[in-house]
Design an enzyme around this catalytic site. Sequence first.
Site, mmCIF file in Angstrom:
data_model
loop_
_atom_site.group_PDB
_atom_site.id
_atom_site.type_symbol
_atom_site.label_atom_id
_atom_site.label_comp_id
_atom_site.label_asym_id
_atom_site.label_seq_id
_atom_site.Cartn_x
_atom_site.Cartn_y
_atom_site.Cartn_z
ATOM 1 N N SER A 145 1.056 -1.185 -0.165
ATOM 2 C CA SER A 145 0.047 0.074 0.019
ATOM 3 C C SER A 145 0.829 1.346 0.025
ATOM 4 C CB SER A 145 -0.966 -0.042 1.063
ATOM 5 O OG SER A 145 -0.231 -0.232 2.471
ATOM 6 N N HIS A 197 2.028 4.965 4.804
ATOM 7 C CA HIS A 197 1.228 5.454 3.739
ATOM 8 C C HIS A 197 1.655 6.622 3.649
ATOM 9 C CE1 HIS A 197 -2.489 2.594 4.572
ATOM 10 N NE2 HIS A 197 -1.277 1.880 3.889
#
Length: 425
Positions: A145, A197
């Site tokens: 991610s 992230h």
Amino acid sequence: MRPNVVTEAGISTRLNQWWSSIPFITSGVILICGAIYLVCLLAGYDTFHQICFLPSAVASHFQVYRFYTSVLFHGSLLHVLFNMLALVPLGTELERIMGSVRLLFLMFLLATTNAIFHLIIAFLAAYNPLYPLDFLVNECSIGFSGVIFSMIVIETSLSGVRSRSVFGLFNVPAQWYAWILLVLFQFLASNVSLLGHLCGILSGFAYTYGLFNYLLPGPSFYSSIEGLSVLSVCVRRPGFILCTGGTTYGQLPTYSNTSTTPSALIDGNFLRNITSWMPSRRTTTTQEQEDPRFPGRAHTFGSAGTEPTAREASANLHVRLLDNTTPSDLLTSSQHTATNTVRADATVAAGEVLCYVPFNFNDFIWDVATDFIMIKDYLLQVDTFDEELKKLVGMGFERTQAEVALAAADGDPNVAIEILMSQQG
């Protein structure tokens, strides 16, 4: 009426068509991550302590391999499914723009820079004198991610859209899309690495602003890799996209800190209202320059290649009428061309009085010839569009949907079929 061929296709046929539309590197990453998760599931390996990104282990034992092993492993079935489904549209679009080898290098670069940013921020937060956050250096992070967040930033910057939809529920400004996703994932999911992230977003913006340009090799590097006999089997695969021969759907926007003019991809109002910290887009008037970060040509909706629009032609006509020069000067002097560049949204308001300019016969002949060529090219494009539209209607697609899809695909019937099948699938 002929039945729609899309509705008659079975699930297996649709899945095969969907999978065949995914380029080589993107599909390869999906297969590798899926296979690794399946092996870990069958072997009962669920600790991930030896392969996750652990800042304390990287710093104390110099375990650089964690930069890349942490990207390929996932903690649960939903984790790997969500990441791979998010990778499909992003990887497909970027691979068609850059080529397969460039995208592979981009993923490697983003994985490396994400890990470096993660390492630096974790230790700065852990050893700051005001409020130490010791848990960040001992946080074990895995998953693709982080790279996906970087690709979201890059693809959003390329698209030039004003807004993005968040899970189909509401729209947000495009420049804040990645940041809003970052906040939402922290509230909607548990055990989500905020720092992982965040570093992905930072790497995406750093790449978009050209901070990694000195790390990007030239075209000869990618060409030499594509020419290796060892990789000939991969190069011949249908989904493999050469770096020098990708799809040609329209001119890519490039980035510059100098005086810019709006691209035909987006209107001038957007460029005037965009925030100053976002990179601006331009296309040069003298020659097309390739940005090393975004090579080749991208799929752009609503553009007609590099041909000027009617509004641009009208604005350029006013500039030539207000300038007492000959057509030869326009072609030979790049400096003169740059000074005569106007915004695509420049129009003459109704009732506006223009200053008197002496009539120039050479300019008049030049304008007539230019307008004739534009009209001829436009008629040819209309004829081609109508022919392709008839073919799509003959295949069983609804005419209105086929017309919209063909316009979005810039007249490419193959891309239009993909759009129609994805909408009805």
